[in-house]
Design a protein around this motif. Structure first.
Motif, PDB file in Angstrom:
ATOM      1  N   ARG A 199       0.838  -1.198   0.000  1.00  0.00           N
ATOM      2  CA  ARG A 199       0.000   0.000   0.000  1.00  0.00           C
ATOM      3  C   ARG A 199       0.872   1.248   0.000  1.00  0.00           C
ATOM      4  O   ARG A 199       2.104   1.171   0.033  1.00  0.00           O
ATOM      5  CB  ARG A 199      -0.913   0.006   1.220  1.00  0.00           C
ATOM      6  CG  ARG A 199      -0.138   0.102   2.519  1.00  0.00           C
ATOM      7  CD  ARG A 199      -1.042   0.085   3.723  1.00  0.00           C
ATOM      8  NE  ARG A 199      -0.311   0.573   4.890  1.00  0.00           N
ATOM      9  CZ  ARG A 199      -0.762   0.507   6.127  1.00  0.00           C
ATOM     10  NH1 ARG A 199      -1.920  -0.047   6.360  1.00  0.00           N
ATOM     11  NH2 ARG A 199      -0.056   0.990   7.127  1.00  0.00           N
ATOM     12  N   ASP A 220       5.819  -7.745   1.216  1.00  0.00           N
ATOM     13  CA  ASP A 220       5.175  -7.167   2.403  1.00  0.00           C
ATOM     14  C   ASP A 220       4.912  -8.287   3.397  1.00  0.00           C
ATOM     15  O   ASP A 220       5.117  -9.471   3.094  1.00  0.00           O
ATOM     16  CB  ASP A 220       3.882  -6.413   2.033  1.00  0.00           C
ATOM     17  CG  ASP A 220       3.639  -5.207   2.945  1.00  0.00           C
ATOM     18  OD1 ASP A 220       3.514  -5.412   4.168  1.00  0.00           O
ATOM     19  OD2 ASP A 220       3.579  -4.076   2.434  1.00  0.00           O
ATOM     20  N   ASN A 266      11.592   0.328   1.327  1.00  0.00           N
ATOM     21  CA  ASN A 266      10.518   1.275   1.632  1.00  0.00           C
ATOM     22  C   ASN A 266       9.752   0.925   2.902  1.00  0.00           C
ATOM     23  O   ASN A 266       9.197   1.819   3.545  1.00  0.00           O
ATOM     24  CB  ASN A 266       9.563   1.338   0.432  1.00  0.00           C
ATOM     25  CG  ASN A 266       8.229   1.939   0.817  1.00  0.00           C
ATOM     26  OD1 ASN A 266       8.097   3.156   0.943  1.00  0.00           O
ATOM     27  ND2 ASN A 266       7.228   1.085   1.036  1.00  0.00           N
ATOM     28  N   TYR A 331      11.725   6.714  15.546  1.00  0.00           N
ATOM     29  CA  TYR A 331      11.576   6.827  14.084  1.00  0.00           C
ATOM     30  C   TYR A 331      12.670   7.721  13.491  1.00  0.00           C
ATOM     31  O   TYR A 331      13.323   7.369  12.503  1.00  0.00           O
ATOM     32  CB  TYR A 331      10.187   7.394  13.809  1.00  0.00           C
ATOM     33  CG  TYR A 331       9.806   7.521  12.356  1.00  0.00           C
ATOM     34  CD1 TYR A 331       9.461   6.400  11.606  1.00  0.00           C
ATOM     35  CD2 TYR A 331       9.747   8.763  11.742  1.00  0.00           C
ATOM     36  CE1 TYR A 331       9.080   6.521  10.280  1.00  0.00           C
ATOM     37  CE2 TYR A 331       9.356   8.895  10.415  1.00  0.00           C
ATOM     38  CZ  TYR A 331       9.028   7.771   9.695  1.00  0.00           C
ATOM     39  OH  TYR A 331       8.643   7.899   8.372  1.00  0.00           O
TER      40      TYR A 331
END
Ligand code: NAD
Length: 425
Positions: A199, A220, A266, A331
């Motif tokens: 997604r 994924d 990613n 993060y």
């Protein structure tokens, strides 16, 4: 919402569609005396059907202003920038482009030249903030000997593919990369692995890579299996269900591959809490998905020779990794680490003919940002020179440019896709 607050409508950005010209209108091309790139760039633009003008008449409107500043060898020569941009400042079309070409300060012949070349950054970043109307502005440093390598970058920066990239400094190294047989399908015959492809940004990366001719492997977690299968079907690629943090993930991946040209790291997660409130699981999970798993996978694929010569490793960092963000110590650490990975690995991989770069998205319209509280979200959208959020395709196009065979001399770069966010450097 925007109307009720009385905010101006953001400009509509020109994005790439197949078959459209590179620029929306002619290019005004200028140069400081002695520039080493203007001739080459003029020929290149003409060859792809762009009309090139060397001076502006009254009322002329340009799709791009391109200035070769490589001839500037000391600070007094910077006046050439004013002489070019002052009269042309209002001649750019909506969603137009400004590109200044320079010599990397570290490759300059002496301190005077290095100083003047470093100064170019102030001009290009300011123009990005001044011109408005969706006009973007970039500085491209071309190492001496890299003159033949500018095409892929100019094709990206001048076109609608770079709609949400502004205020960036790109470094092109020396050497002459291969020219794709078809610039509309630069990834023909290449295998591209995209992690987190079910997604959001990852799905857009898979789609753009397939459009550019690649065989896509979309990876994924098993829990995202249905969405992943649908993306893989769309791009006629392969779906690979794998949790990147599983202890055997690098080996399982390596065993499935016969070799690839491009890997796009990613996949990423957030577990937002201030560090005072964060539990150790929240720290560990983010660091492992966003950074450590990439290192493990790169190391094994490289050790097994599964990243082919001419290969590309592309990371997805974040504005948070550059500017820091409250509630995102984990993060931001992981995303700053992605920048560290790119910078430290670039020289290690160079002798193998493999490049490593990263993109750093700002506010991108995805499921993740849709969940933000409305005022925070609108502020996030607005706090950049283009006064809007970017789209997943904007990140994907930037990755496609870095993946192109024409970008073989671009390595160690971190390119922000943030509309020139007010946050960070
Ligand atoms: P997203 O959450 O929509 O997609 C991330 C995907 O990664 C998901 O499909 C998820 O299942 C997958 N994933 C997570 N952990 C995994 C694992 N262990 N193994 C395999 N796959 C895993 O996120 P997005 O908004 O599309 O973001 C994509 C990347 O861009 C992330 O690295 C994110 O940090 C970065 N980024 C996004 C934004 C933004 O505004 N959306 C801004 C800056 C950076």
């Amino acid at each position: 919402m925007v109307k009720r607050l009385g905010l101006p409508d953001p400009p509509r950005l020109r994005r790439f569609t197949a078959g459209t010209p590179l620029t929306d209108g002619p290019v005004l091309l200028g140069a400081a005396p002695g520039g080493r790139l203007a001739d080459h760039v003029g020929k290149l633009l003409s060859a792809v059907g762009v009309q090139v003008a060397e001076s502006a008449g009254d009322g002329d409107r340009f799709g791009a202003l391109v200035f070769d500043a490589t001839g500037i060898t000391d600070s007094t020569g910077l006046r050439a920038l004013y002489d070019f941009f002052h009269p042309a400042a209002r001649s750019g079309r909506t969603s137009g482009r400004v590109v200044v070409l320079g010599t990397p300060p570290e490759s300059a012949a002496n301190p005077r030249e290095a100083t003047a070349q470093r100064a170019l950054e102030g001009l290009t970043r300011s123009i990005g903030k001044e011109f408005g109307r969706g006009i973007t502005s970039q500085l491209v440093y071309v190492e001496p000997g890299g003159e033949g390598a500018v095409e892929s970058t100019l094709r990206f920066l001048l076109s609608g593919r770079s709609a949400y990239v502004s205020g960036q400094v790109v470094r092109i190294g020396a050497g002459t990369p291969g020219v794709p047989a078809d610039w509309d399908r630069p990834l023909d015959g290449k295998t591209v692995l995209v992690t987190g492809a079910a997604r959001g940004i990852g799905a857009a990366i898979a789609r753009v890579a397939a459009r550019d001719g690649a065989e896509v492997i979309a990876l994924d977690v098993p829990a995202a299996g249905d969405a992943l299968a649908s993306v893989a079907n769309d791009v006629r690629g392969r779906a690979l269900q794998l949790d990147l943090t599983a202890p055997d993930a690098p080996h399982r991946l390596a065993d499935l591959l016969t070799g690839l040209e491009v890997i796009v790291h990613n996949a990423g997660i957030t577990r937002d809490r201030t560090i005072a409130r964060m539990d150790e699981g929240g720290w560990d999970a983010v660091l492992d998905v966003n950074l450590s798993s990439q290192e493990r996978i790169n190391d094994l694929l490289l050790a097994r020779g599964l990243i082919n010569a001419g290969g590309r490793i592309i990371g997805v960092s974040s504005m948070a990794g550059i500017a820091g963000n409250r509630g995102q110590t984990n993060y931001a650490t992981s995303k700053a680490g992605v920048i560290g990975l790119v910078q430290s690995m670039a020289p290690v991989l160079a002798p193998k003919g493999i490049t490593i770069n990263a993109v750093a998205p700002g506010f991108i319209e995805t499921a993740m940002t849709a969940k933000m509280p409305v005022f925070l979200r609108e502020a996030g959208r607005r706090m950049n020179s283009l006064a809007q959020g970017g789209l997943p395709v904007d990140v994907a196009e930037t990755i496609a440019w870095l993946a192109s065979p024409g970008s073989a001399t671009i390595t160690g770069n971190v390119v922000r896709v943030c509309g020139q966010s007010l946050l960070g450097a």
